[in-house]
Design a protein around this motif. Structure first.
Motif, PDB file in Angstrom:
ATOM      1  N   PHE A   1       0.838  -1.198   0.000  1.00  0.00           N
ATOM      2  CA  PHE A   1       0.000   0.000   0.000  1.00  0.00           C
ATOM      3  C   PHE A   1       0.872   1.247   0.000  1.00  0.00           C
ATOM      4  CE2 PHE A   1      -2.288   3.483   1.951  1.00  0.00           C
ATOM      5  CZ  PHE A   1      -3.563   3.389   1.428  1.00  0.00           C
ATOM      6  N   ASN A   2       1.825   1.302   0.899  1.00  0.00           N
ATOM      7  CA  ASN A   2       2.645   2.503   1.052  1.00  0.00           C
ATOM      8  C   ASN A   2       3.596   2.712  -0.120  1.00  0.00           C
ATOM      9  OD1 ASN A   2       1.584   3.275   3.600  1.00  0.00           O
ATOM     10  ND2 ASN A   2       2.878   1.754   4.618  1.00  0.00           N
TER      11      ASN A   2
ATOM     12  N   LYS B   1       0.201   6.008  -4.751  1.00  0.00           N
ATOM     13  CA  LYS B   1       1.260   6.530  -5.611  1.00  0.00           C
ATOM     14  C   LYS B   1       1.678   7.956  -5.272  1.00  0.00           C
ATOM     15  CE  LYS B   1       0.215   3.494  -9.517  1.00  0.00           C
ATOM     16  NZ  LYS B   1       1.398   2.658  -9.251  1.00  0.00           N
ATOM     17  N   ASP B   2       0.749   8.771  -4.786  1.00  0.00           N
ATOM     18  CA  ASP B   2       1.118  10.159  -4.483  1.00  0.00           C
ATOM     19  C   ASP B   2       1.536  10.347  -3.026  1.00  0.00           C
ATOM     20  OD1 ASP B   2      -1.287   9.996  -3.149  1.00  0.00           O
ATOM     21  OD2 ASP B   2      -2.335  11.446  -4.425  1.00  0.00           O
ATOM     22  N   GLY B   3       1.524   9.261  -2.254  1.00  0.00           N
ATOM     23  CA  GLY B   3       2.034   9.312  -0.889  1.00  0.00           C
ATOM     24  C   GLY B   3       1.219  10.127   0.084  1.00  0.00           C
TER      25      GLY B   3
ATOM     26  N   MET C   1      -5.758   5.923  -1.081  1.00  0.00           N
ATOM     27  CA  MET C   1      -5.914   5.569  -2.494  1.00  0.00           C
ATOM     28  C   MET C   1      -7.148   6.286  -3.014  1.00  0.00           C
ATOM     29  SD  MET C   1      -5.148   1.467  -2.309  1.00  0.00           S
ATOM     30  CE  MET C   1      -5.622   1.183  -4.006  1.00  0.00           C
ATOM     31  N   ASP C   2      -6.960   7.086  -4.065  1.00  0.00           N
ATOM     32  CA  ASP C   2      -8.106   7.731  -4.691  1.00  0.00           C
ATOM     33  C   ASP C   2      -8.626   6.828  -5.811  1.00  0.00           C
ATOM     34  OD1 ASP C   2      -6.403   8.060  -6.893  1.00  0.00           O
ATOM     35  OD2 ASP C   2      -5.968  10.147  -6.421  1.00  0.00           O
ATOM     36  N   THR C   3      -9.589   7.329  -6.568  1.00  0.00           N
ATOM     37  CA  THR C   3     -10.240   6.506  -7.598  1.00  0.00           C
ATOM     38  C   THR C   3      -9.257   6.006  -8.634  1.00  0.00           C
ATOM     39  OG1 THR C   3     -12.332   7.717  -7.300  1.00  0.00           O
ATOM     40  CG2 THR C   3     -12.061   6.476  -9.340  1.00  0.00           C
TER      41      THR C   3
END
Length: 323
Positions: free
Chosen positions: A245-246, A251-253, A257-259
């Motif tokens: 996950f991390n 991905k943007d840290g 998690m967005d869509t």
């Protein structure tokens, strides 16, 4: 309540039961189910059942009944069909084509089966939403309103109906509120259709996003796969998922998690599951390391491809399926 309604009720209740993972289970949201509904790995160990279903498709269930000798005999017949150019060698492309074929056959047969169930009385070229709703959810009319609205671990009949309605509308390309067989296939298997994939992502978000903030936290991500019992030591695979996950999912840290990140997770565009499985099978069975398989190499590793399980592939051969 008629037979269809009883069946749906049983399936819905079963859905509730399996939606809660046991402490040692890992639920995988990634859409590689075209290869198998089995987990590819059991606690970091490769799962042979995954290979069997990836290679044989839905019909892998009945080779459980076969003795090894019959498994080997039928596997030999399958190999002859995989070897499309009849050169005595199964190469990567032929094995990939075969694995994709088993996936497509499962989808086609599933669509055909459900189409006949839903369309048995009128024999029309389309199924109207009102008829589908009556067939599948008609039993709700006889349920107490509080039972219809009741939620159990996020599940409710009302939510299921709402989700089906939304998915139906997305699959209905000509917007006549009826589905052709092709549109019905998109409704049943939205992950296979490009314009339906946003629905798959939305449904996944709704399942995992417990606080309704339209993003998935690390706790929600892990909670979807694993629930620890009191005083239980967390399995290593859960720790690995936290790292995944991390490192890769978020991905943007930003801690969520967005869509788009969820879409990249469950519907990865840069990964070919059929090719990955074909490469794995070749790696495991290729005794002379020439990156292709002879019939003898496959038969000598029959347990990798079908095990003492194989499939009732005799039935498939009798149907003269082509790919």
């Amino acid at each position: 309540m008629n037979f269809m309604q009883q069946s749906v009720l049983v399936l819905l209740l079963a859905f509730v039961a399996i939606a809660i993972p046991k402490p040692e289970e890992k639920k995988d949201r990634v859409y590689d189910r075209e290869l198998s509904n089995k987990e590819h790995y059991n606690h970091e160990q490769h799962n042979a059942d995954y290979d069997h279903e990836a290679f044989l498709g839905e019909e892998a269930k009945t080779f459980d009944q076969l003795p090894p000798e019959e498994s080997v005999r039928r596997l030999g017949l399958i190999i002859d069909r995989i070897d499309h150019n009849k050169d005595g060698i199964v190469n990567l492309e032929e094995l990939k084509d075969w694995i994709r074929f088993t996936q497509k056959r499962y989808i086609m047969e599933d669509v055909e089966r459900q189409w006949k169930q839903q369309n048995a009385d009128n024999g029309k070229d389309t199924i109207a939403w009102v008829d589908y709703k009556k067939m599948v959810y008609g039993f709700l009319d006889n349920m107490d309103a509080s039972d219809v609205d009741k939620e159990d671990e996020g599940f409710s009949y009302k939510n299921m109906l709402k989700r089906d309605r939304r998915r139906w509308t997305a699959a209905d390309s000509d917007k006549d509120d009826s589905l052709t067989k092709e549109e019905f296939a998109a409704f049943l298997h939205p992950e296979e259709i490009d314009h339906m994939r946003d629905i798959v992502v939305l449904e996944t978000m709704e399942d995992i996003d417990k606080d309704g903030d339209s993003k998935i936290s690390l706790a929600e991500y892990i909670g979807d796969m694993y629930r620890a019992e009191e005083n239980e030591i967390e399995p290593d695979w859960v720790k690995n998922e936290r790292e995944q996950f991390n490192t890769y999912r978020d991905k943007d840290g930003d801690g969520f998690m967005d869509t788009e990140e969820v879409k990249g997770w469950i519907l990865p565009e840069d990964f070919d599951h059929a090719e990955a499985e074909a490469r794995h099978l070749i790696y495991e069975a290729d005794s002379d390391a020439d990156q292709k398989l002879t019939k003898e190499e496959i038969l000598s590793k029959y347990d990798l491809f079908v095990g003492s399980q194989a499939t009732d592939f005799g039935e498939a051969l009798a149907r003269h399926d082509e790919f």
